[in-house]
Design a protein around this motif. Structure first.
Motif, PDB file in Angstrom:
ATOM      1  N   GLN A   1       0.832  -1.209   0.000  1.00 42.09           N
ATOM      2  CA  GLN A   1       0.000   0.000   0.000  1.00 42.09           C
ATOM      3  C   GLN A   1       0.862   1.253   0.000  1.00 42.09           C
TER       4      GLN A   1
ATOM      5  N   VAL B   1       2.414   1.703  -3.448  1.00 45.76           N
ATOM      6  CA  VAL B   1       1.384   2.114  -4.411  1.00 45.76           C
ATOM      7  C   VAL B   1       1.033   3.587  -4.205  1.00 45.76           C
TER       8      VAL B   1
ATOM      9  N   GLY C   1       3.232   5.823  -5.942  1.00 52.32           N
ATOM     10  CA  GLY C   1       3.206   5.812  -7.398  1.00 52.32           C
ATOM     11  C   GLY C   1       3.885   4.630  -8.046  1.00 52.32           C
ATOM     12  N   HIS C   2       4.272   3.627  -7.281  1.00 49.70           N
ATOM     13  CA  HIS C   2       4.897   2.427  -7.852  1.00 49.70           C
ATOM     14  C   HIS C   2       3.816   1.438  -8.273  1.00 49.70           C
ATOM     15  N   GLU C   3       4.041   0.767  -9.378  1.00 49.99           N
ATOM     16  CA  GLU C   3       3.125  -0.298  -9.778  1.00 49.99           C
ATOM     17  C   GLU C   3       3.864  -1.603 -10.085  1.00 49.99           C
ATOM     18  N   ARG C   4       5.148  -1.516 -10.342  1.00 48.25           N
ATOM     19  CA  ARG C   4       5.964  -2.722 -10.544  1.00 48.25           C
ATOM     20  C   ARG C   4       6.675  -3.000  -9.223  1.00 48.25           C
TER      21      ARG C   4
ATOM     22  N   MET D   1      -1.628  -6.690  -4.174  1.00 52.31           N
ATOM     23  CA  MET D   1      -1.362  -6.400  -5.590  1.00 52.31           C
ATOM     24  C   MET D   1      -2.639  -6.515  -6.419  1.00 52.31           C
TER      25      MET D   1
ATOM     26  N   LEU E   1      -3.756  -2.851  -7.490  1.00 48.12           N
ATOM     27  CA  LEU E   1      -3.242  -2.633  -8.847  1.00 48.12           C
ATOM     28  C   LEU E   1      -3.911  -3.514  -9.895  1.00 48.12           C
TER      29      LEU E   1
ATOM     30  N   ALA F   1      -3.308  -6.531 -10.272  1.00 41.95           N
ATOM     31  CA  ALA F   1      -2.276  -7.469 -10.752  1.00 41.95           C
ATOM     32  C   ALA F   1      -2.508  -8.836 -10.121  1.00 41.95           C
TER      33      ALA F   1
ATOM     34  N   CYS G   1      11.328  -4.005 -11.529  1.00 41.24           N
ATOM     35  CA  CYS G   1      10.697  -3.501 -10.309  1.00 41.24           C
ATOM     36  C   CYS G   1      11.297  -2.160  -9.894  1.00 41.24           C
TER      37      CYS G   1
ATOM     38  N   LEU H   1       4.999   6.520 -11.619  1.00 44.12           N
ATOM     39  CA  LEU H   1       3.685   7.077 -11.916  1.00 44.12           C
ATOM     40  C   LEU H   1       3.601   8.525 -11.438  1.00 44.12           C
TER      41      LEU H   1
END
Length: 354
Positions: free
Chosen positions: A187, A190, A193-196, A220, A224, A226, A255, A351
């Motif tokens: 969390q 995310v 702004g990270h998604e990988r 995830m 996201l 994912a 990542c 992001l």
């Protein structure tokens, strides 16, 4: 000598006496209170008196003869090797709680290639211990045989098990919420702004690893969308070198955020980033787990998910003492909530930067 009492500490080579100020600082009381306790004078609550005596013990001083009392008994404490600072922290917290209740801890530390857990257990039984606390022992390994613990409970020996769970062992367990820990870390990344986001964990056979993976997958998927994240999970050893190896794989897979299953693994992940010329947190964010002693002073100070060591240690001792005092053992798991501690190893992801 002014400000000192006359007897000599057992571990001070210079032969200096005990300074009241040192004991007062350790116990969180005034020097006058320390003086009253050491001289056996009234006007001090039992809790405060015990705090002063515990401070005396922890600092390595002999108690005055008039204040010594017979131990209520021996308690075994079996831990993994102490290279990971989280285990000495657990040992100290448990030993302090036992001492406050008048019990004498017997520490058995497992070393690579040294005596196995079963051998330590037999040694402790031979010493006549009143109970045993196991920290991150074979009970956390899903491939290990659990009948070793049944043999202990069948003979009426009180045991408590920390950091691991098995439905086959009819005994109390004390655990951090590893699923929640993974969700907190994901969390946080995310939100930045990270998604990988990758997960660096230990061998898949351990219960805490299984639970962290479950929490990671849930987060995830929910945050996201994912659902196919297998390539973002890297297994290695719970060590700096293990974290470095796991992070190297995750960096190759793109990542920008890495959640690690221990602080030592997180330090290895930072090393892996720097080996590739990547800055932390400028280009890659790293989150640890445990909040080990001194981890706030790393470079950069590590964002981590804090394991509630003090609360877990107190619960373990209280539960064990209930068993020792005749309350039947219960097959329960007391789950303790972790806490995200944000420092400087995490920052804005791609992001946010776009």
């Amino acid at each position: 000598m002014d400000g000192e009492i006359t007897h000599t500490p057992r571990s001070r080579p210079d032969g200096a006496g005990i300074r009241l100020a040192d004991i007062a600082a350790q116990a969180g009381v005034s020097e006058a209170t320390v003086s009253r306790v050491l001289n056996g004078k009234p006007g001090v609550s039992q809790g405060t008196r015990q705090a002063v005596l515990t401070a005396l013990d922890l600092m390595g001083y002999e108690r005055p003869q008039r204040l010594r009392q017979r131990s209520n008994g021996l308690i075994g404490l079996v831990t993994p090797e102490l290279d990971n600072p989280i285990f000495p922290a657990f040992a100290q917290a448990i030993e302090k709680a036992l001492t406050q209740h008048g019990y004498t801890p017997v520490l058995c530390t497992q070393l690579p290639g040294g005596a196995p857990e079963d051998e330590f257990t037999e040694l402790l039984i031979d010493r006549g211990v009143s109970g045993i606390v196991f920290v991150s022992g074979l009970h956390a390994d899903t491939t290990a045989k659990m009948d070793r613990y049944a043999r202990l409970t069948d003979r009426g020996l009180p045991i408590v098990l920390l950091d691991g769970y098995s439905g086959q062992i009819k005994a109390p367990f004390i655990s951090p919420d590893d699923r929640a820990a993974a969700r907190l870390a994901v969390q946080h990344l995310v939100d930045l702004g990270h998604e990988r986001i990758g997960l660096a964990v230990g061998p898949r056979r351990f219960v805490p690893v299984i639970r962290k993976i479950e929490g990671y997958r849930q987060a995830m998927a929910q945050l996201l969308g994912a659902t196919e994240v297998d390539e973002l999970i890297s297994h290695s050893l719970f060590s700096v070198e293990g974290g470095q190896a796991a992070a190297a794989q995750l960096l190759e897979r793109g990542c920008t955020g890495i959640v690690c299953a221990s602080d030592l693994m997180a330090l290895g992940a930072i090393r892996a980033c720097r080996d590739r010329g990547l800055s932390v947190p400028g280009e890659v964010s790293v989150v640890g787990f445990d909040d080990s002693p001194l981890i706030a002073f790393t470079d950069p100070p590590l964002t981590t998910v804090r394991k509630p060591i003090g609360a877990m240690a107190s619960a373990a001792v209280a539960t064990l003492l209930e068993e020792i005092n005749g309350i039947p053992s219960r097959h329960i798991e007391l789950m303790f909530q972790p806490e995200l501690v944000v420092r400087r190893s995490t920052g804005s992801g791609p992001l946010v930067n776009r």
